[in-house]
Scaffold this motif. Sequence first.
Motif, PDB file in Angstrom:
ATOM      1  N   TRP A 144       0.850  -1.189   0.000  1.00 30.03           N
ATOM      2  CA  TRP A 144       0.000   0.000   0.000  1.00 30.03           C
ATOM      3  C   TRP A 144       0.886   1.238   0.000  1.00 30.03           C
ATOM      4  O   TRP A 144       1.975   1.232   0.584  1.00 30.03           O
ATOM      5  CB  TRP A 144      -0.861   0.064   1.257  1.00 30.03           C
ATOM      6  CG  TRP A 144      -1.908  -0.974   1.414  1.00 30.03           C
ATOM      7  CD1 TRP A 144      -3.171  -0.973   0.896  1.00 30.03           C
ATOM      8  CD2 TRP A 144      -1.818  -2.168   2.215  1.00 30.03           C
ATOM      9  NE1 TRP A 144      -3.868  -2.075   1.318  1.00 30.03           N
ATOM     10  CE2 TRP A 144      -3.054  -2.824   2.130  1.00 30.03           C
ATOM     11  CE3 TRP A 144      -0.802  -2.735   2.999  1.00 30.03           C
ATOM     12  CZ2 TRP A 144      -3.310  -4.026   2.787  1.00 30.03           C
ATOM     13  CZ3 TRP A 144      -1.051  -3.924   3.653  1.00 30.03           C
ATOM     14  CH2 TRP A 144      -2.285  -4.558   3.540  1.00 30.03           C
TER      15      TRP A 144
ATOM     16  N   SER B 150      -7.698   7.227   2.938  1.00 27.62           N
ATOM     17  CA  SER B 150      -7.431   6.699   1.600  1.00 27.62           C
ATOM     18  C   SER B 150      -7.651   7.770   0.548  1.00 27.62           C
ATOM     19  O   SER B 150      -8.231   8.830   0.804  1.00 27.62           O
ATOM     20  CB  SER B 150      -8.322   5.491   1.314  1.00 27.62           C
ATOM     21  OG  SER B 150      -9.689   5.879   1.311  1.00 27.62           O
TER      22      SER B 150
ATOM     23  N   ILE C  87     -10.876  -4.267   4.117  1.00 28.80           N
ATOM     24  CA  ILE C  87      -9.593  -3.990   4.754  1.00 28.80           C
ATOM     25  C   ILE C  87      -9.731  -3.716   6.249  1.00 28.80           C
ATOM     26  O   ILE C  87      -8.897  -4.166   7.052  1.00 28.80           O
ATOM     27  CB  ILE C  87      -8.858  -2.823   4.046  1.00 28.80           C
ATOM     28  CG1 ILE C  87      -7.450  -2.658   4.645  1.00 28.80           C
ATOM     29  CG2 ILE C  87      -9.646  -1.526   4.102  1.00 28.80           C
ATOM     30  CD1 ILE C  87      -6.575  -1.670   3.888  1.00 28.80           C
ATOM     31  N   ASN C  88     -10.782  -3.007   6.660  1.00 32.63           N
ATOM     32  CA  ASN C  88     -10.925  -2.691   8.083  1.00 32.63           C
ATOM     33  C   ASN C  88     -11.114  -3.959   8.915  1.00 32.63           C
ATOM     34  O   ASN C  88     -10.469  -4.131   9.960  1.00 32.63           O
ATOM     35  CB  ASN C  88     -12.092  -1.721   8.302  1.00 32.63           C
ATOM     36  CG  ASN C  88     -11.727  -0.295   7.945  1.00 32.63           C
ATOM     37  OD1 ASN C  88     -10.815   0.291   8.513  1.00 32.63           O
ATOM     38  ND2 ASN C  88     -12.431   0.260   6.971  1.00 32.63           N
TER      39      ASN C  88
ATOM     40  N   LEU D 123      -1.471   2.553   7.467  1.00 34.63           N
ATOM     41  CA  LEU D 123      -2.506   1.598   7.873  1.00 34.63           C
ATOM     42  C   LEU D 123      -3.037   1.889   9.268  1.00 34.63           C
ATOM     43  O   LEU D 123      -3.703   1.052   9.870  1.00 34.63           O
ATOM     44  CB  LEU D 123      -1.951   0.177   7.792  1.00 34.63           C
ATOM     45  CG  LEU D 123      -1.527  -0.266   6.383  1.00 34.63           C
ATOM     46  CD1 LEU D 123      -0.976  -1.676   6.409  1.00 34.63           C
ATOM     47  CD2 LEU D 123      -2.690  -0.159   5.394  1.00 34.63           C
TER      48      LEU D 123
ATOM     49  N   ARG E 200      -6.626   1.764  -0.920  1.00 30.99           N
ATOM     50  CA  ARG E 200      -6.768   0.674   0.048  1.00 30.99           C
ATOM     51  C   ARG E 200      -6.552  -0.692  -0.595  1.00 30.99           C
ATOM     52  O   ARG E 200      -6.437  -1.697   0.112  1.00 30.99           O
ATOM     53  CB  ARG E 200      -8.148   0.739   0.712  1.00 30.99           C
ATOM     54  CG  ARG E 200      -8.326   1.937   1.634  1.00 30.99           C
ATOM     55  CD  ARG E 200      -9.758   2.091   2.100  1.00 30.99           C
ATOM     56  NE  ARG E 200     -10.637   2.449   0.988  1.00 30.99           N
ATOM     57  CZ  ARG E 200     -11.940   2.673   1.109  1.00 30.99           C
ATOM     58  NH1 ARG E 200     -12.518   2.567   2.309  1.00 30.99           N
ATOM     59  NH2 ARG E 200     -12.673   2.997   0.059  1.00 30.99           N
TER      60      ARG E 200
ATOM     61  N   ILE F 144      -0.061  -9.337   3.881  1.00 33.88           N
ATOM     62  CA  ILE F 144      -0.781  -9.103   2.623  1.00 33.88           C
ATOM     63  C   ILE F 144      -0.184  -9.896   1.468  1.00 33.88           C
ATOM     64  O   ILE F 144      -0.848 -10.156   0.459  1.00 33.88           O
ATOM     65  CB  ILE F 144      -0.820  -7.583   2.292  1.00 33.88           C
ATOM     66  CG1 ILE F 144      -1.909  -7.292   1.252  1.00 33.88           C
ATOM     67  CG2 ILE F 144       0.526  -7.090   1.781  1.00 33.88           C
ATOM     68  CD1 ILE F 144      -3.299  -7.684   1.689  1.00 33.88           C
TER      69      ILE F 144
ATOM     70  N   GLU G 221      -2.169 -12.696  -0.109  1.00 41.07           N
ATOM     71  CA  GLU G 221      -3.375 -12.452  -0.908  1.00 41.07           C
ATOM     72  C   GLU G 221      -3.091 -12.675  -2.408  1.00 41.07           C
ATOM     73  O   GLU G 221      -1.964 -12.519  -2.871  1.00 41.07           O
ATOM     74  CB  GLU G 221      -3.876 -11.026  -0.701  1.00 41.07           C
ATOM     75  CG  GLU G 221      -4.419 -10.760   0.684  1.00 41.07           C
ATOM     76  CD  GLU G 221      -5.778 -11.398   0.925  1.00 41.07           C
ATOM     77  OE1 GLU G 221      -6.534 -11.610  -0.053  1.00 41.07           O
ATOM     78  OE2 GLU G 221      -6.090 -11.673   2.099  1.00 41.07           O
TER      79      GLU G 221
ATOM     80  N   TRP H 221     -10.226  -6.955   7.995  1.00 40.17           N
ATOM     81  CA  TRP H 221      -8.980  -7.719   7.840  1.00 40.17           C
ATOM     82  C   TRP H 221      -7.934  -7.241   8.839  1.00 40.17           C
ATOM     83  O   TRP H 221      -7.258  -8.050   9.480  1.00 40.17           O
ATOM     84  CB  TRP H 221      -8.503  -7.578   6.402  1.00 40.17           C
ATOM     85  CG  TRP H 221      -7.279  -8.349   6.034  1.00 40.17           C
ATOM     86  CD1 TRP H 221      -7.223  -9.642   5.592  1.00 40.17           C
ATOM     87  CD2 TRP H 221      -5.930  -7.869   6.048  1.00 40.17           C
ATOM     88  NE1 TRP H 221      -5.912  -9.994   5.328  1.00 40.17           N
ATOM     89  CE2 TRP H 221      -5.102  -8.935   5.600  1.00 40.17           C
ATOM     90  CE3 TRP H 221      -5.337  -6.657   6.381  1.00 40.17           C
ATOM     91  CZ2 TRP H 221      -3.714  -8.804   5.487  1.00 40.17           C
ATOM     92  CZ3 TRP H 221      -3.953  -6.529   6.267  1.00 40.17           C
ATOM     93  CH2 TRP H 221      -3.160  -7.583   5.829  1.00 40.17           C
TER      94      TRP H 221
ATOM     95  N   PHE I   5     -10.614  -5.434  -2.118  1.00 48.47           N
ATOM     96  CA  PHE I   5     -10.018  -5.424  -0.783  1.00 48.47           C
ATOM     97  C   PHE I   5     -10.403  -4.171   0.004  1.00 48.47           C
ATOM     98  O   PHE I   5     -10.416  -4.191   1.239  1.00 48.47           O
ATOM     99  CB  PHE I   5      -8.497  -5.537  -0.871  1.00 48.47           C
ATOM    100  CG  PHE I   5      -7.850  -6.021   0.392  1.00 48.47           C
ATOM    101  CD1 PHE I   5      -7.799  -7.369   0.687  1.00 48.47           C
ATOM    102  CD2 PHE I   5      -7.303  -5.125   1.295  1.00 48.47           C
ATOM    103  CE1 PHE I   5      -7.219  -7.824   1.867  1.00 48.47           C
ATOM    104  CE2 PHE I   5      -6.721  -5.562   2.475  1.00 48.47           C
ATOM    105  CZ  PHE I   5      -6.683  -6.920   2.762  1.00 48.47           C
ATOM    106  N   HIS I   6     -10.744  -3.091  -0.696  1.00 43.43           N
ATOM    107  CA  HIS I   6     -11.147  -1.858  -0.009  1.00 43.43           C
ATOM    108  C   HIS I   6     -12.408  -2.062   0.825  1.00 43.43           C
ATOM    109  O   HIS I   6     -12.640  -1.340   1.789  1.00 43.43           O
ATOM    110  CB  HIS I   6     -11.354  -0.732  -1.021  1.00 43.43           C
ATOM    111  CG  HIS I   6     -12.481  -0.969  -1.987  1.00 43.43           C
ATOM    112  ND1 HIS I   6     -12.609  -2.114  -2.743  1.00 43.43           N
ATOM    113  CD2 HIS I   6     -13.555  -0.201  -2.302  1.00 43.43           C
ATOM    114  CE1 HIS I   6     -13.693  -2.042  -3.489  1.00 43.43           C
ATOM    115  NE2 HIS I   6     -14.291  -0.887  -3.241  1.00 43.43           N
TER     116      HIS I   6
END
Length: 303
Positions: free
Chosen positions: A194, A204, A232-233, A198, A270, A249, A252, A235, A228-229
């Motif tokens: 990214w 973002s 993400i929270n 984070l 994100r 990550i 993934e 995750w 993924f956006h």
Amino acid sequence: MPWTVLEPLWKRAVEPESAKTDHSNWDNEIKTLYQLGIGMEDTLRYLHLEKPDFESFKNWINNRKRDTFYAIEDLSENVLSEEDLEFWNQNGYIVVKNAISKEDCEKTQKAIWEYLKINPNDKRSWYIRHEDQKGLMLNFSDHETLNRNRFSPRVKKAYEQLYKTTKIYKTIDKVSFNPPETNDFIFLGSPLHWDMSLRKPLISSLQGLFYLTDCGSDDGAFHCVPGFHNRINQWLDELKPHENPRDKILNEQARPIAANAGDFIIWDSRLPHCATANTGEKPRMVQYLTYLPDDYNASGDWI
């Protein structure tokens, strides 16, 4: 000219012992330079290497400013359809077709070849490293054709639709040169990553790039993790205390985004993303271009 905004930047670089260490104005300093058509990396390199007095810095700025000579055409019709926007909401990326012409792509390729001082017809020269290259990135931002591409009406309109506002400004960014892998040359890019902190709440934005060359899945295509956006929270919340999200990550699965020369990819920051090894026949070239909201502020701790 907004010298009161840029003077603290100059002072921190040239007279750090007497400058305030407060970086809260950083976003405004970057925005001011971008609006003048000047890249931050070029500015910092000049300040740190030359250590100019403030008058010399002002002269440098006046000689480098570019955007005052251009105006972006405002499109009345939307670039992204309702289906495009639904795809965006689900996946977090979109391809804007024919954002610039094939002719402009060829002119930009020529500018990159000339800046690198290598011959497009001599494959051996593709691997001669330029002092301004770092990995895949080439710190090359100040050229007429690069600036013209930044004024693509289709790109600006797409960003406006995605941000849902016309109050945005463009960045001045660099290019990337990714030659095919050989027995002697291994891919120099980064793994999935990214370009944002984070730390929650996440701040973002949107990012983007022009494909300057046709780019299939095997030609060093941009990769991302679609959707993924949207997770993400959760995750991040589910990570174990010892797990580093930037390492985790890598597990993934990313997908390649193939497109043609002149197409423009926009993605939500994100989304984990990366370039990939080029196993094609010719170098992959891209130009980065991001628009940010006028009130964008990413200052704070980076984790």
